[in-house]
Design a protein around this motif. Structure first.
Motif: not given
Length: 187
Positions: A19-28, A128-131, A135-139, A149-156
């Motif tokens: 998951t980290a590999a696919r999320v890094e570099g993503t624009t929110l 709560a509405d999972l938008t 959008a980020l295909d979070l685990p 949600l599975k535990r994940l921390t983002l630095i943006v």
């Protein structure tokens, strides 16, 4: 044993599913999330460095957690993780984290209880509405009919994910790991 003192060696650790590999570099995504301070937060529009720790579900005193909670890899530990971010809030801010948020799929009303009980100096965000999740295909995973949600921390930085910590285990160490990364990677 208190809520923050957990023997992590007795709980199943989550596995890395890339998951980290696919999320890094993503624009929110351009969307707003309700915050426990009554505001609406547009994460994509925040400037500077933001830390968003994503967690499954905070428990409430006297309310049972979903059946089998301790057997779900990585599910346990939302309170210790939140308390660690609370306890290191000033240090994280000094390292350039202009915004710190917790985020879950729980309602804002549910999260408000945790903010008050845990004395969090930052708001929790509700998806709560999972938008945001979709959008980020979070685990995520299902427990007692809830999507969590599975535990994940983002630095943006300026709306782009520059670092994703995943899997996060043990969760009470997450804030220290984020501080170490911010020290090595200043803005």
């Amino acid at each position: 044993m208190s809520l923050t003192d957990v023997d992590w060696s007795k709980l199943p650790a989550p596995e890395d599913d890339s998951t980290a590999a696919r999320v890094e570099g993503t624009t929110l995504p351009q969307l707003e999330l309700a915050a426990t301070d009554g505001s609406k937060v547009h994460l994509a529009d925040l400037t500077g460095t933001s830390v968003i720790y994503i967690y499954p579900k905070t428990g409430q005193p006297g309310v049972p957690l979903p059946d089998g909670w301790d057997t779900i890899p990585g599910a346990r530990g939302c309170t210790p993780q939140s308390c660690a971010f609370r306890d290191h809030y000033k240090e994280l801010s000094a390292l350039g984290a202009g915004h710190i948020f917790g985020l879950s799929t729980q309602s804002t009303a549910y999260q408000a209880e945790a903010v008050e009980r845990l004395h969090l100096p930052f708001p929790l965000l509700s998806d709560a509405d999972l938008t945001f999740t979709n959008a980020l295909d979070l685990p995520s995973f299902e427990a007692d009919g809830q999507t969590l949600l599975k535990r994940l921390t983002l630095i943006v930085r300026d709306g782009v994910v520059i670092k994703a910590f995943y899997p996060v285990f043990p969760p009470d160490r997450n804030a220290a790991d984020v501080m170490a990364w911010l020290e090595e990677n200043p803005a």
